[in-house]
Design an enzyme around this catalytic site. Structure first.
Site, short mmCIF file in Angstrom:
data_model
loop_
_atom_site.label_atom_id
_atom_site.label_comp_id
_atom_site.label_asym_id
_atom_site.label_seq_id
_atom_site.Cartn_x
_atom_site.Cartn_y
_atom_site.Cartn_z
N THR A 183 12.77 -11.90 -25.73
CA THR A 183 11.49 -11.32 -26.10
C THR A 183 11.57 -10.72 -27.49
O THR A 183 12.39 -9.84 -27.76
CB THR A 183 11.07 -10.24 -25.08
OG1 THR A 183 10.76 -10.88 -23.83
CG2 THR A 183 9.85 -9.48 -25.56
N HIS A 227 2.19 -11.57 -24.84
CA HIS A 227 2.57 -10.54 -23.87
C HIS A 227 1.38 -10.15 -23.00
O HIS A 227 1.23 -9.01 -22.58
CB HIS A 227 3.14 -9.31 -24.59
CG HIS A 227 4.36 -8.73 -23.92
ND1 HIS A 227 5.64 -9.21 -24.15
CD2 HIS A 227 4.51 -7.73 -23.03
CE1 HIS A 227 6.51 -8.51 -23.45
NE2 HIS A 227 5.86 -7.60 -22.75
N LYS A 254 10.68 -15.91 -27.16
CA LYS A 254 9.47 -15.54 -26.42
C LYS A 254 8.62 -14.58 -27.25
O LYS A 254 9.05 -13.47 -27.56
CB LYS A 254 9.84 -14.89 -25.09
CG LYS A 254 8.64 -14.48 -24.24
CD LYS A 254 9.11 -13.85 -22.93
CE LYS A 254 7.94 -13.48 -22.05
NZ LYS A 254 7.16 -12.34 -22.60
N TYR A 272 15.37 -8.29 -22.91
CA TYR A 272 15.05 -7.29 -23.92
C TYR A 272 16.39 -6.94 -24.55
O TYR A 272 17.21 -6.24 -23.95
CB TYR A 272 14.42 -6.05 -23.28
CG TYR A 272 12.97 -6.20 -22.93
CD1 TYR A 272 12.00 -6.24 -23.93
CD2 TYR A 272 12.56 -6.29 -21.60
CE1 TYR A 272 10.65 -6.37 -23.61
CE2 TYR A 272 11.22 -6.43 -21.28
CZ TYR A 272 10.27 -6.46 -22.29
OH TYR A 272 8.95 -6.60 -21.98
N SER A 290 12.99 -10.16 -15.31
CA SER A 290 13.03 -9.29 -16.48
C SER A 290 14.32 -8.48 -16.53
O SER A 290 14.92 -8.16 -15.50
CB SER A 290 11.82 -8.35 -16.44
OG SER A 290 11.92 -7.34 -17.43
#
Length: 410
Positions: free
Chosen positions: A172, A265, A241, A146, A122
């Site tokens: 994402t 999620h 995603k 992100y 991540s």
């Protein structure tokens, strides 16, 4: 067995985990994790309906056993984006593995590499992408992005992941703001361990921030033009995603996406959203094999992996179970979780005549309506009742045995 970061307890175990199934690890993890950290993992948004439905909805579909197939010794090896993998089970990206173990994402990568699984890290990882890559230099890995409002930050990330050998990006798009996660609010959870990219760019922002505060630093307005820019500036394949309907799959393909990632999620964003397995067929039909599909949310059994593959996925991600494994056993615990699910998958492959993962993708799945039944087995610790002890049903500790056969005279 425990180390501390500014008073926050972190497991430092590194051992294989003895388990019957991965579900039982959730309760066991409470013994090694603080309450706030545990519920950061083991919760969803609002009333957690979608979080529960993600798993129970697998019961909407049934694997059709096949007979007289003349097949044994199935293999779960597969190839994805040119990468050879020992299993189609993938490590889905989750922030802040340091809440589960002191070695955080480094240990998760080691466990994934040992099991032959694709790892993804991540943007909100504790460990640097360089340290993660050094833990398993030849292992395949993707990066979950992100997207930041600050493109200088994004460029720093792209440069780092390219140098560290990451093979692609999961962008994402389903978490533009944090879902209303009541468990985090009740425990007043904040990230207790620094997040590497924020440390190197902003001098430590991340530690002590709430989930909502961290999400606020990300871009809330992501368009097809951003996908094109990310592809151009990173030079890497980009998967979208957070796709949950055919319309968004078409939009992603039109934006130049190299793959589709079907996920809600893990039930942590929109409560009341459908379970991912229920929307997978329409998305797979829309994609029609033009690009690969990754699937996650709610996977707890090898049979879940089988169903997702048979219904259109190319890889199947797991999330919470591997973090419980990380807390209970470090790198070897992560490996244990993947191996458990992979072993269950092989059983279903054997019983359906599927020699390869490609065979699984063509297996017969039915959807027959049954009354609700998503209970665990009768021998699960959550349901089992104390077994009666009588004078007639107890095994004697020193029973006399036959010298030839070893069988008990009793």
């Amino acid at each position: 067995m425990t180390s501390y970061f500014k008073g926050f307890p972190q497991s430092d175990r590194n051992e294989k985990i003895d388990m019957i199934n991965v579900d039982e690890l959730e309760e066991r993890a409470k013994k090694v994790m603080p309450e706030g950290a545990y519920y950061y993992i083991a919760s969803g948004s609002e009333n957690e309906w979608t979080w529960r439905a993600n798993t129970s909805a697998f019961n909407h579909y049934q694997i059709v056993p096949r007979a007289l197939t003349g097949m044994d010794n199935p293999s779960t090896e597969t190839e994805f984006m040119g990468m050879k993998l020992k299993t189609p089970i993938m490590i889905s990206p989750i922030a802040c593995h340091g809440i589960a173990h002191k070695d955080a994402e480094v240990a998760t990568q080691e466990g994934a590499a040992a099991a032959g699984a694709l790892f993804s890290s991540s943007t909100y990882a504790n460990k640097s992408v360089e340290d993660i890559a050094a833990a398993a230099p030849d292992a395949p890995r993707f990066f979950q992005l992100y997207l930041s409002k600050d493109w200088d930050f994004n460029k720093m990330v792209f440069e780092a992941i390219n140098k560290a050998g990451y093979k692609g990006i999961f962008l994402t798009v389903d978490a533009l703001v944090s879902g209303y996660r009541e468990a985090n609010l009740r425990t007043k959870f904040t990230y207790p361990v620094p997040l590497d990219f924020f440390t190197r760019y902003l001098g430590g922002k991340g530690e002590g921030q709430s989930v909502a505060q961290m999400y606020a630093s990300s871009a809330q307005n992501i368009s097809p033009a951003d996908v094109e820019r990310i592809k151009k500036e990173s030079g890497l394949p980009v998967f979208i995603k957070g796709v949950m309907c055919a319309e968004d799959a078409y939009k992603a393909l039109g934006a130049g996406a190299d793959g589709i990632y079907v996920t809600n999620h893990g039930g942590r964003e929109v409560d009341g959203a459908p379970a991912t397995i229920d929307v997978l067929p329409e998305i797979a039909k829309a994609v029609n094999h033009r690009v690969p599909i990754i699937f996650d949310s709610g996977v707890r059994r090898g049979s879940h992996v089988f169903k997702a593959l048979a219904m259109g996925a190319d890889l199947v991600g797991i999330g919470r179970p591997y973090l419980y494994g990380l807390a209970l056993g470090g790198a070897k615990g992560v490996e244990s979780v993947i191996d458990q699910l992979d072993d269950e998958l092989k059983i279903d492959m054997q019983l359906t005549g599927c020699k390869t993962i490609d065979d699984v993708k063509h297996a017969k799945i039915d959807s027959i309506h049954y009354g609700r039944d998503d209970l665990p087995s009768n021998t699960d610790p959550s349901r089992i009742k104390p077994y009666p002890k009588t004078a007639d049903n107890q095994i004697k500790q020193e029973a006399e045995t036959d010298a030839t056969s070893g069988a008990s005279h009793h």
